[in-house]
Design an enzyme around this catalytic site. Structure first.
Site, PDB file in Angstrom:
ATOM      1  CE  LYS A  73      -2.509  -1.400   3.410  1.00  0.00           C
ATOM      2  NZ  LYS A  73      -2.105  -2.666   4.259  1.00  0.00           N
TER       3      LYS A  73
ATOM      4  NE  ARG B 279      -5.496   0.899  11.234  1.00  0.00           N
ATOM      5  CZ  ARG B 279      -4.822   0.205  10.976  1.00  0.00           C
ATOM      6  NH1 ARG B 279      -5.150  -0.935  11.351  1.00  0.00           N
ATOM      7  NH2 ARG B 279      -3.612   0.707  10.776  1.00  0.00           N
TER       8      ARG B 279
ATOM      9  NE  ARG C  47       8.605  -4.693   4.748  1.00  0.00           N
ATOM     10  CZ  ARG C  47       7.278  -4.177   5.012  1.00  0.00           C
ATOM     11  NH1 ARG C  47       6.209  -4.232   4.316  1.00  0.00           N
ATOM     12  NH2 ARG C  47       6.509  -4.984   5.979  1.00  0.00           N
TER      13      ARG C  47
ATOM     14  NE  ARG D 232      17.507  -7.029   5.783  1.00  0.00           N
ATOM     15  CZ  ARG D 232      17.243  -8.023   4.747  1.00  0.00           C
ATOM     16  NH1 ARG D 232      15.798  -8.110   4.778  1.00  0.00           N
ATOM     17  NH2 ARG D 232      18.206  -7.612   3.680  1.00  0.00           N
TER      18      ARG D 232
ATOM     19  NE  ARG E  93       3.478  -6.255  11.145  1.00  0.00           N
ATOM     20  CZ  ARG E  93       4.125  -6.906  10.273  1.00  0.00           C
ATOM     21  NH1 ARG E  93       5.069  -7.165  11.019  1.00  0.00           N
ATOM     22  NH2 ARG E  93       3.607  -5.523   9.274  1.00  0.00           N
TER      23      ARG E  93
END
Length: 223
Positions: free
Chosen positions: A13, A87, A126, A159, A171
């Protein structure tokens, strides 16, 4: 043009929001960024935010909506990208009411769909540039061979500590629990568009552009 980007942690996103800012002039409204900016501003609203945060309490929906109102009413931007808000269904209702009050409208809610297993593999590889926030990936977009960010030249990368498999799965579960009602909510309003969030960055950007340019239809049953 006002849109909401929905997608689990690591779906991309932020990357797509930055592209929309650069290419279309839209402004990303991140709840966290707005709260930090408000706290540092010294305004009346900022003082309210600071008081709540200093007490270790969650900022109320009323305050967040107030911050969004300030941005909607005080900006000449062609549109906004909502990131991290709403949310909950109550927040979605409040945002809808606010947009009506300010003469704005929500044009699209774009759900970036992903395969969880593929996402876990992506996120655990990532890294982010400490200088500009550019995102790299050991597999799909490695840090340049010279060790410098291709965008800003920084040599420092970081990271996230929670970019590990166990934390990521927790998550993801939390995201789906919270977001599922929103999917149905915006589907019923004919605002929901679904795209493949695991495609190449350019392919995902092209799919989002199709939505914004009216070349893609809202989600329908079974889509």
């Amino acid at each position: 043009m006002n849109i909401i980007l929905l997608g689990p942690p690591g779906a991309g996103k932020g990357t797509q929001a930055r592209r929309l800012e650069e290419e279309r002039g839209l402004v990303q409204l991140s709840t966290g960024d707005m709260l930090r900016a408000a706290r540092a501003s010294g305004t009346e609203m900022g003082k309210r935010v600071a008081e709540v945060m200093d007490r270790g309490e969650l900022v109320t929906d009323e305050i967040v909506i107030g911050l969004i109102r300030e941005r909607l009413e005080g900006s000449e931007a062609p549109g906004f990208i909502f990131d991290g808000f709403p949310r909950t269904l109550a927040q979605a209702d409040a945002l809808g009411a606010l947009m009506e009050e300010t003469g704005s409208r929500l044009d699209a809610v774009i759900e970036m769909q992903v395969d969880d297993e593929a996402l876990v593999r992506r996120i655990t590889a990532r890294a982010t540039c400490a200088g500009c926030g550019e995102v790299y990936n050991d597999v799909t977009k490695p840090i340049p061979a010279d060790g410098k960010c291709a965008k800003c030249g920084s040599e420092e990368f970081k990271r996230r500590e929670d970019d590990n498999e166990e934390s990521l799965r927790q998550r993801l579960m939390e995201y789906y629990k919270k977001t599922s009602p929103l999917i149905g909510y915006y589907y019923a309003k004919g605002k929901l568009f679904r795209i493949d969030g695991l495609g190449e960055i350019d392919a995902v950007a092209a799919a989002i552009s199709d939505v914004l340019d009216g070349d893609r239809q809202p989600a329908s049953a079974g889509a």
